[in-house]
Write an enzyme that holds these catalytic residues in place. Structure first.
Site, short mmCIF file in Angstrom:
data_model
loop_
_atom_site.label_atom_id
_atom_site.label_comp_id
_atom_site.label_asym_id
_atom_site.label_seq_id
_atom_site.Cartn_x
_atom_site.Cartn_y
_atom_site.Cartn_z
CG ASN A 9 -1.75 1.22 1.38
OD1 ASN A 9 -1.86 2.00 0.43
ND2 ASN A 9 -2.34 1.41 2.55
CE LYS A 11 0.00 3.46 4.72
NZ LYS A 11 -0.10 3.65 6.16
CG HIS A 98 -5.91 1.80 5.17
ND1 HIS A 98 -5.49 2.71 6.10
CD2 HIS A 98 -4.86 0.99 4.94
CE1 HIS A 98 -4.22 2.45 6.42
NE2 HIS A 98 -3.82 1.41 5.74
CD GLU A 100 -3.13 5.45 6.65
OE1 GLU A 100 -3.14 5.51 5.41
OE2 GLU A 100 -2.18 4.96 7.29
CD GLU A 170 -3.62 -2.71 7.22
OE1 GLU A 170 -2.49 -2.91 6.76
OE2 GLU A 170 -4.27 -1.69 6.99
N GLY A 176 2.29 2.05 10.66
CA GLY A 176 3.21 3.18 10.50
C GLY A 176 3.92 3.58 11.78
CB SER A 216 5.21 -1.96 11.83
OG SER A 216 4.75 -0.64 12.11
N GLY A 238 4.86 1.18 4.68
CA GLY A 238 6.19 1.78 4.54
C GLY A 238 7.19 0.91 3.78
C1 PEP Z 1 -0.84 0.09 6.00
O1 PEP Z 1 -0.93 1.27 5.80
O2 PEP Z 1 -1.71 -0.68 5.55
C2 PEP Z 1 0.29 -0.39 6.79
C3 PEP Z 1 0.21 -1.59 7.31
O3 PEP Z 1 1.34 0.46 6.95
P1 PEP Z 1 2.77 0.12 7.63
O4 PEP Z 1 3.24 -1.17 7.00
O5 PEP Z 1 3.65 1.27 7.25
O6 PEP Z 1 2.55 -0.01 9.08
#
Ligand code: PEP
Length: 255
Positions: A9, A11, A98, A100, A170, A176, A216, A238
């Site tokens: 992802n 983003k 998601h 966000e 998640e 993040g 993460s 990330g």
């Molecule tokens: C995400 O945004 O779906 C995600 C899991 O981000 P990160 O891997 O950066 O924690």
């Protein structure tokens, strides 16, 4: 055997040129290196890049995802993108729900359910995200909360349609932040969610649903997470912005 996924992802990151380089690097590494043949690599890139990036992908091992969609087919929804538009741009997967989008754009379970329906009606695959906040976990309501997200957005589906959905658990506190759920915490929640699916659809159907972990995930912890029996891969933020790390994550599944 359930399908395994390494889904990125991106983003709101990367210019068009930077994205082209990243995508080409991932495609070439995935083609040249040994990735388990049961693993589907998915790249969730920004809307404006989808159409041209779909032409750069010359292997079924890699597919494109959009990071959102609107449930309506067409009409006066300024700034929105429909499933048929995504399909015509070469997209196969759509990330929805998601945290966000839930937090910054006030997306409810009900609205996410409408997106699920639109994506399935269009013949694409939803990657349905769910997950609890830290305070919900600390209050001990995380299993009920996340199970409830599934009930509210997925349990209206037929078993045949449910089988077309990919779920991504998640935990919001791990997205993040560099704090990953332990493999035991991930496995525990994934088992709860699979049991919840089984309570409505039966064990056989529940066993067919891929449940990814996100939060993460990196090249250093993917192997441990993906070795858990109910963890069918990762949704990666990330670390999906670095071709070497993301390809290594794609190679972190048990043989
Ligand atoms: C995400 O945004 O779906 C995600 C899991 O981000 P990160 O891997 O950066 O924690």
């Amino acid at each position: 055997m359930r399908k395994k996924y390494a889904a990125g992802n991106w983003k709101m990151n990367k210019t068009f040129e930077e994205g082209q380089i990243l995508l080409s690097e991932v495609v070439n590494m995935v083609k040249d290196e040994v990735v388990n043949p049961n693993v589907q690599v998915v790249l969730g890139v920004p809307f404006p890049y989808l159409s041209s990036f779909s032409k750069l992908i010359d292997t079924p091992k890699v597919a494109l995802a959009a990071q959102n969609c609107h449930p309506k087919e067409s009409g006066a929804y300024t700034g929105e993108v429909s499933v048929s538009m995504l399909k015509s741009a070469g997209v196969k997967y759509v990330i929805i729900g998601h945290s966000e989008r839930r937090e910054y754009f006030n997306e409810s379970d009900e609205f996410v359910a409408q997106k699920v329906d639109a994506i399935l009606a269009g013949g694409l695959t939803p990657i349905f995200c769910c997950g609890e906040t830290l305070s919900q976990r600390e209050a001990g309501i995380h299993f009920d909360f996340v199970s409830g997200q599934l009930t509210n957005s997925l349990f209206h589906l037929s078993a045949d349609d449910l089988k077309k959905v990919v779920i991504a658990y998640e935990p919001i506190w791990a997205i993040g932040t560099g704090v990953t759920a332990s493999s035991a915490q991930a496995q525990e929640m994934h088992k709860v969610l699979r049991d919840h699916l089984a309570s409505k659809y039966g064990q056989e159907v529940a066993e067919e649903i891929s449940i990814l972990y996100g939060g993460s995930v990196g090249a250093g912890n993917a192997q441990e997470l993906f070795s858990q029996p109910d963890v069918d891969g990762g949704l990666v933020g990330g670390a999906s912005l670095k071709s070497r790390d993301f390809t290594d994550i794609s190679k972190s599944f048990p043989a």
